[in-house]
Write a protein that holds these residues in place. Structure first.
Motif, PDB file in Angstrom:
ATOM      1  N   GLY A  47       0.774  -1.236   0.000  1.00  0.00           N
ATOM      2  CA  GLY A  47       0.000   0.000   0.000  1.00  0.00           C
ATOM      3  C   GLY A  47       0.804   1.284   0.000  1.00  0.00           C
ATOM      4  N   LYS A  48       2.116   1.185   0.170  1.00  0.00           N
ATOM      5  CA  LYS A  48       2.942   2.396   0.177  1.00  0.00           C
ATOM      6  C   LYS A  48       2.937   3.052  -1.193  1.00  0.00           C
ATOM      7  CE  LYS A  48       6.564   0.495   2.979  1.00  0.00           C
ATOM      8  NZ  LYS A  48       7.990   0.213   2.979  1.00  0.00           N
ATOM      9  N   VAL A  59       8.387   2.055 -12.227  1.00  0.00           N
ATOM     10  CA  VAL A  59       8.288   0.644 -12.634  1.00  0.00           C
ATOM     11  C   VAL A  59       9.356  -0.177 -11.922  1.00  0.00           C
ATOM     12  CG1 VAL A  59       8.565  -0.947 -14.578  1.00  0.00           C
ATOM     13  CG2 VAL A  59       7.174   1.105 -14.843  1.00  0.00           C
ATOM     14  N   LYS A  60      10.578   0.328 -11.888  1.00  0.00           N
ATOM     15  CA  LYS A  60      11.664  -0.384 -11.209  1.00  0.00           C
ATOM     16  C   LYS A  60      11.410  -0.465  -9.696  1.00  0.00           C
ATOM     17  CE  LYS A  60      14.162  -1.094 -14.909  1.00  0.00           C
ATOM     18  NZ  LYS A  60      15.595  -1.004 -15.054  1.00  0.00           N
ATOM     19  N   GLU A  61      10.859   0.597  -9.132  1.00  0.00           N
ATOM     20  CA  GLU A  61      10.517   0.592  -7.710  1.00  0.00           C
ATOM     21  C   GLU A  61       9.420  -0.448  -7.434  1.00  0.00           C
ATOM     22  OE1 GLU A  61       8.947   3.753  -4.309  1.00  0.00           O
ATOM     23  OE2 GLU A  61       9.524   4.517  -6.279  1.00  0.00           O
ATOM     24  N   LEU A  62       8.452  -0.530  -8.333  1.00  0.00           N
ATOM     25  CA  LEU A  62       7.389  -1.530  -8.199  1.00  0.00           C
ATOM     26  C   LEU A  62       7.968  -2.944  -8.271  1.00  0.00           C
ATOM     27  CD1 LEU A  62       4.343  -2.071  -7.890  1.00  0.00           C
ATOM     28  CD2 LEU A  62       4.167  -1.928 -10.392  1.00  0.00           C
ATOM     29  N   LEU A  63       8.903  -3.169  -9.176  1.00  0.00           N
ATOM     30  CA  LEU A  63       9.569  -4.469  -9.271  1.00  0.00           C
ATOM     31  C   LEU A  63      10.274  -4.811  -7.956  1.00  0.00           C
ATOM     32  CD1 LEU A  63      10.719  -7.004 -10.619  1.00  0.00           C
ATOM     33  CD2 LEU A  63      12.538  -5.554 -11.567  1.00  0.00           C
ATOM     34  N   ALA A  64      11.023  -3.878  -7.416  1.00  0.00           N
ATOM     35  CA  ALA A  64      11.752  -4.139  -6.169  1.00  0.00           C
ATOM     36  C   ALA A  64      10.783  -4.473  -5.042  1.00  0.00           C
ATOM     37  CB  ALA A  64      12.609  -2.928  -5.805  1.00  0.00           C
TER      38      ALA A  64
END
Length: 161
Positions: A47-48, A59-64
């Motif tokens: 939820g952050k 997108v990369k942050e979502l992957l991590a």
């Protein structure tokens, strides 16, 4: 064991089989309790808000973020996958989880990518639990190597957007 019996669950919990059924009316109520506890652990992370300003960075942050969550929930998700066709609850949970994964793309992708169905679905597959599971379990990749493979895939998708 991705398909434990109730007896094996009781043994692992170090309780008797009768104790399990004293607390749970049926197997689906046990699944509901597991799902509730798992969601309580992962929802704060899921939820952050994403912090990056540029969409490729989001997108990369979502992957991590997803990779951390997927590693944590993998044993439970695989067990649920094995049993979902024997449980209406688990089947509905699976559908809800997949829908949440897809809906989560709106947090990272810009409108022009979300409106392009083929590209949106490509990002959906790249960022899915199933892709992560395939890399980690079927390909037996370390977390770092799985992340590297998905970084490469996401770079190609971002470049094509």
């Amino acid at each position: 064991n991705y398909d434990p019996s109730v007896a094996q669950i009781a043994e692992r919990a170090e309780v008797g089989l009768r104790t399990v059924f004293r607390h749970f009316d049926d197997v689906d109520s046990l699944y509901r309790e597991i799902a509730t506890r798992m969601e309580a652990r992962i929802l704060p992370e899921v939820g952050k808000p994403l912090n990056a300003e540029a969409w490729p960075d989001r997108v990369k942050e979502l992957l991590a973020r997803r990779s951390r969550v997927f590693d944590e929930i993998m044993p439970v998700r695989i067990c649920a996958r094995v049993r979902r066709f024997r449980s209406e609850f688990l089947l509905e949970q699976h559908k809800r989880f997949v829908a949440q994964e897809t809906a989560g793309l709106a947090l990272a992708l810009p409108p022009e990518v979300l409106e392009n169905e083929s590209l949106r679905m490509a990002f959906d597959v790249a960022l899915s639990f199933d892709t992560w599971r395939r890399l980690r379990l079927d390909q037996n990749l370390s977390r770092a190597k799985a992340m590297s493979a998905l970084d490469t895939l996401l770079d190609a998708l971002i470049a094509s957007a």
